[in-house]
Design a protein around this motif. Structure first.
Motif, PDB file in Angstrom:
ATOM      1  N   MET A 212       1.283  12.933 -24.184  1.00  0.00           N
ATOM      2  CA  MET A 212       0.914  12.807 -22.768  1.00  0.00           C
ATOM      3  C   MET A 212       1.156  11.378 -22.296  1.00  0.00           C
ATOM      4  O   MET A 212       1.063  10.434 -23.082  1.00  0.00           O
ATOM      5  CB  MET A 212      -0.582  13.135 -22.573  1.00  0.00           C
TER       6      MET A 212
ATOM      7  N   GLY B  47       2.788  16.311 -19.580  1.00  0.00           N
ATOM      8  CA  GLY B  47       3.286  15.724 -20.821  1.00  0.00           C
ATOM      9  C   GLY B  47       4.258  16.661 -21.505  1.00  0.00           C
ATOM     10  O   GLY B  47       4.823  17.548 -20.872  1.00  0.00           O
ATOM     11  N   LYS B  48       4.432  16.454 -22.807  1.00  0.00           N
ATOM     12  CA  LYS B  48       5.407  17.232 -23.559  1.00  0.00           C
ATOM     13  C   LYS B  48       4.747  17.897 -24.739  1.00  0.00           C
ATOM     14  O   LYS B  48       3.747  17.410 -25.272  1.00  0.00           O
ATOM     15  CB  LYS B  48       6.512  16.314 -24.082  1.00  0.00           C
ATOM     16  N   ARG B  49       5.325  19.021 -25.133  1.00  0.00           N
ATOM     17  CA  ARG B  49       4.864  19.713 -26.318  1.00  0.00           C
ATOM     18  C   ARG B  49       6.085  20.013 -27.173  1.00  0.00           C
ATOM     19  O   ARG B  49       7.067  20.590 -26.698  1.00  0.00           O
ATOM     20  CB  ARG B  49       4.183  21.025 -25.900  1.00  0.00           C
ATOM     21  N   PHE B  50       6.048  19.604 -28.435  1.00  0.00           N
ATOM     22  CA  PHE B  50       7.146  19.851 -29.362  1.00  0.00           C
ATOM     23  C   PHE B  50       6.681  20.809 -30.439  1.00  0.00           C
ATOM     24  O   PHE B  50       5.557  20.696 -30.927  1.00  0.00           O
ATOM     25  CB  PHE B  50       7.608  18.546 -30.024  1.00  0.00           C
TER      26      PHE B  50
END
Lengths: 85, 85
Positions: free
Chosen positions: A9, A40-43
């Motif tokens: 985030m 944000g991002k999620r991987f």
């Protein structure tokens, strides 16, 4: 196969223009319950075989160095998810 | 204040160029444990006051209509997170 989920985030003190745009759009669509949005991002990292402590350490290091920009982002979680999900 | 976290991922059948780029970069940096990477999005919606069933339903609808593109993305989770985190 198990996966390791990394959540990244933007830091709280960093301006998040995408979040601001969403917060402006929500009430126009009738969603009035939310006072703030951060994007944000999620991987999801796929692991062949078992997630050992060493692999988890690799994931944490990759999260801190490659998957996030430590100047403007925080890694908020590194979590193992079983196959079932 | 409580937050609602919305996780959005590209559908499995959709090509994910960012994930592919990361999967190519990982071994060059010494991270050899991962066979695949998918990159998605994580949204944090701030709620003033208590998260009621109605607010959670609003979050689910916003996730399906505004925060994700249902043609190429899946909403994988809508979760309430307490203030403490």
């Amino acid at each position: 196969m198990p996966r390791i989920v990394v959540d990244v985030m933007p830091k709280p003190e960093i301006l998040d223009p995408q979040g601001k745009a969403i917060v402006g759009a929500l009430p126009r669509l009738g969603f009035t319950a939310f006072s703030g949005v951060r994007q944000g991002k999620r991987f999801e990292l796929t692991v062949d075989g078992e997630v050992t402590e060493e692999i988890l350490a690799q994931a944490r290091e990759a999260a801190a160095t490659l998957l996030s920009n430590p100047v403007i982002e925080d890694v908020v979680a590194v979590t193992v998810v079983a196959d079932a999900e």
